[in-house]
Motif scaffolding. Structure first.
Motif, PDB file in Angstrom:
ATOM      1  N   LYS A 137       0.832  -1.208   0.000  1.00 42.85           N
ATOM      2  CA  LYS A 137       0.000   0.000   0.000  1.00 42.85           C
ATOM      3  C   LYS A 137       0.866   1.258   0.000  1.00 42.85           C
ATOM      4  O   LYS A 137       0.572   2.225  -0.699  1.00 42.85           O
ATOM      5  CB  LYS A 137      -0.943   0.000   1.201  1.00 42.85           C
ATOM      6  N   TRP A 138       1.934   1.237   0.788  1.00 48.80           N
ATOM      7  CA  TRP A 138       2.808   2.400   0.882  1.00 48.80           C
ATOM      8  C   TRP A 138       3.505   2.670  -0.446  1.00 48.80           C
ATOM      9  O   TRP A 138       3.517   3.807  -0.912  1.00 48.80           O
ATOM     10  CB  TRP A 138       3.821   2.191   2.004  1.00 48.80           C
ATOM     11  N   ILE A 139       4.068   1.636  -1.070  1.00 49.93           N
ATOM     12  CA  ILE A 139       4.804   1.878  -2.316  1.00 49.93           C
ATOM     13  C   ILE A 139       3.884   2.296  -3.453  1.00 49.93           C
ATOM     14  O   ILE A 139       4.318   2.978  -4.369  1.00 49.93           O
ATOM     15  CB  ILE A 139       5.704   0.686  -2.732  1.00 49.93           C
ATOM     16  N   SER A 140       2.625   1.927  -3.364  1.00 51.56           N
ATOM     17  CA  SER A 140       1.689   2.339  -4.419  1.00 51.56           C
ATOM     18  C   SER A 140       1.482   3.852  -4.431  1.00 51.56           C
ATOM     19  O   SER A 140       1.041   4.411  -5.428  1.00 51.56           O
ATOM     20  CB  SER A 140       0.341   1.629  -4.260  1.00 51.56           C
ATOM     21  N   GLN A 141       1.847   4.499  -3.344  1.00 48.23           N
ATOM     22  CA  GLN A 141       1.680   5.948  -3.221  1.00 48.23           C
ATOM     23  C   GLN A 141       2.984   6.715  -3.436  1.00 48.23           C
ATOM     24  O   GLN A 141       2.992   7.942  -3.376  1.00 48.23           O
ATOM     25  CB  GLN A 141       1.117   6.288  -1.844  1.00 48.23           C
ATOM     26  N   GLN A 142       4.080   5.985  -3.673  1.00 47.89           N
ATOM     27  CA  GLN A 142       5.395   6.621  -3.798  1.00 47.89           C
ATOM     28  C   GLN A 142       5.772   6.761  -5.268  1.00 47.89           C
ATOM     29  O   GLN A 142       5.907   5.765  -5.961  1.00 47.89           O
ATOM     30  CB  GLN A 142       6.463   5.799  -3.070  1.00 47.89           C
ATOM     31  N   THR A 143       5.958   7.972  -5.718  1.00 46.56           N
ATOM     32  CA  THR A 143       6.297   8.198  -7.122  1.00 46.56           C
ATOM     33  C   THR A 143       7.746   8.613  -7.324  1.00 46.56           C
ATOM     34  O   THR A 143       8.217   8.661  -8.457  1.00 46.56           O
ATOM     35  CB  THR A 143       5.390   9.285  -7.744  1.00 46.56           C
ATOM     36  N   SER A 161       2.550  -3.100  -7.583  1.00 46.77           N
ATOM     37  CA  SER A 161       2.100  -2.047  -6.668  1.00 46.77           C
ATOM     38  C   SER A 161       2.694  -0.685  -6.987  1.00 46.77           C
ATOM     39  O   SER A 161       2.128   0.336  -6.595  1.00 46.77           O
ATOM     40  CB  SER A 161       2.465  -2.417  -5.228  1.00 46.77           C
ATOM     41  N   PHE A 162       3.821  -0.672  -7.675  1.00 48.81           N
ATOM     42  CA  PHE A 162       4.476   0.607  -7.959  1.00 48.81           C
ATOM     43  C   PHE A 162       3.653   1.420  -8.948  1.00 48.81           C
ATOM     44  O   PHE A 162       3.058   0.867  -9.872  1.00 48.81           O
ATOM     45  CB  PHE A 162       5.894   0.383  -8.494  1.00 48.81           C
ATOM     46  N   PRO A 163       3.627   2.747  -8.761  1.00 49.36           N
ATOM     47  CA  PRO A 163       2.759   3.597  -9.579  1.00 49.36           C
ATOM     48  C   PRO A 163       3.280   3.891 -10.986  1.00 49.36           C
ATOM     49  O   PRO A 163       2.529   4.373 -11.818  1.00 49.36           O
ATOM     50  CB  PRO A 163       2.660   4.892  -8.764  1.00 49.36           C
ATOM     51  N   ASN A 164       4.578   3.601 -11.237  1.00 53.76           N
ATOM     52  CA  ASN A 164       5.090   3.891 -12.581  1.00 53.76           C
ATOM     53  C   ASN A 164       6.237   2.943 -12.929  1.00 53.76           C
ATOM     54  O   ASN A 164       6.799   2.265 -12.062  1.00 53.76           O
ATOM     55  CB  ASN A 164       5.522   5.360 -12.705  1.00 53.76           C
ATOM     56  N   GLU A 165       6.574   2.927 -14.204  1.00 58.18           N
ATOM     57  CA  GLU A 165       7.586   2.002 -14.706  1.00 58.18           C
ATOM     58  C   GLU A 165       8.971   2.295 -14.135  1.00 58.18           C
ATOM     59  O   GLU A 165       9.756   1.367 -13.881  1.00 58.18           O
ATOM     60  CB  GLU A 165       7.628   2.073 -16.234  1.00 58.18           C
ATOM     61  N   GLU A 166       9.274   3.559 -13.917  1.00 58.02           N
ATOM     62  CA  GLU A 166      10.583   3.918 -13.352  1.00 58.02           C
ATOM     63  C   GLU A 166      10.791   3.258 -11.991  1.00 58.02           C
ATOM     64  O   GLU A 166      11.866   2.731 -11.699  1.00 58.02           O
ATOM     65  CB  GLU A 166      10.716   5.438 -13.223  1.00 58.02           C
ATOM     66  N   GLN A 167       9.746   3.265 -11.167  1.00 57.69           N
ATOM     67  CA  GLN A 167       9.841   2.651  -9.841  1.00 57.69           C
ATOM     68  C   GLN A 167       9.973   1.133  -9.949  1.00 57.69           C
ATOM     69  O   GLN A 167      10.715   0.516  -9.186  1.00 57.69           O
ATOM     70  CB  GLN A 167       8.644   3.045  -8.990  1.00 57.69           C
ATOM     71  N   VAL A 168       9.288   0.542 -10.905  1.00 57.53           N
ATOM     72  CA  VAL A 168       9.401  -0.905 -11.123  1.00 57.53           C
ATOM     73  C   VAL A 168      10.831  -1.264 -11.508  1.00 57.53           C
ATOM     74  O   VAL A 168      11.421  -2.214 -10.974  1.00 57.53           O
ATOM     75  CB  VAL A 168       8.408  -1.386 -12.209  1.00 57.53           C
TER      76      VAL A 168
END
Length: 86
Positions: A13-19, A59-66
């Motif tokens: 849940k936390w990482i889904s909010q981290q951009t 869960s990550f919001p964008n490809e860069e985070q993945v």
């Protein structure tokens, strides 16, 4: 196991909010996840945890985070590999 499973849900849940997590942030996350996995009891529990950790990719919001998550996984394995089961 219950606490560990809950922690993975909270982390998801936390990482889904981290951009804008940087590489150092991801390395810190992976250090914690590495030791969480290492301290897992037996193979079935490790397999279940491995599936959950792999699922965090979604869960990550964008490809860069993945990409940072995957990159820092390999950096963590490189750093920690020599100390496994010694």
């Amino acid at each position: 196991k219950k606490i560990r499973d809950k922690a993975v849900v909270v982390l998801s849940k936390w990482i889904s909010q981290q951009t804008s997590l940087d590489e150092d942030d991801h390395l810190k996350i992976w250090k914690a996840l590495f030791y969480c996995f290492w301290m897992s009891d037996k193979a079935p529990i490790q397999e279940e945890l491995a599936d959950k950790l792999a699922g965090l990719l979604h869960s990550f919001p964008n490809e860069e985070q993945v990409l940072l998550y995957v990159l820092t996984f390999y950096k963590t394995m490189e750093r920690e590999w020599s100390g496994i089961d010694r």
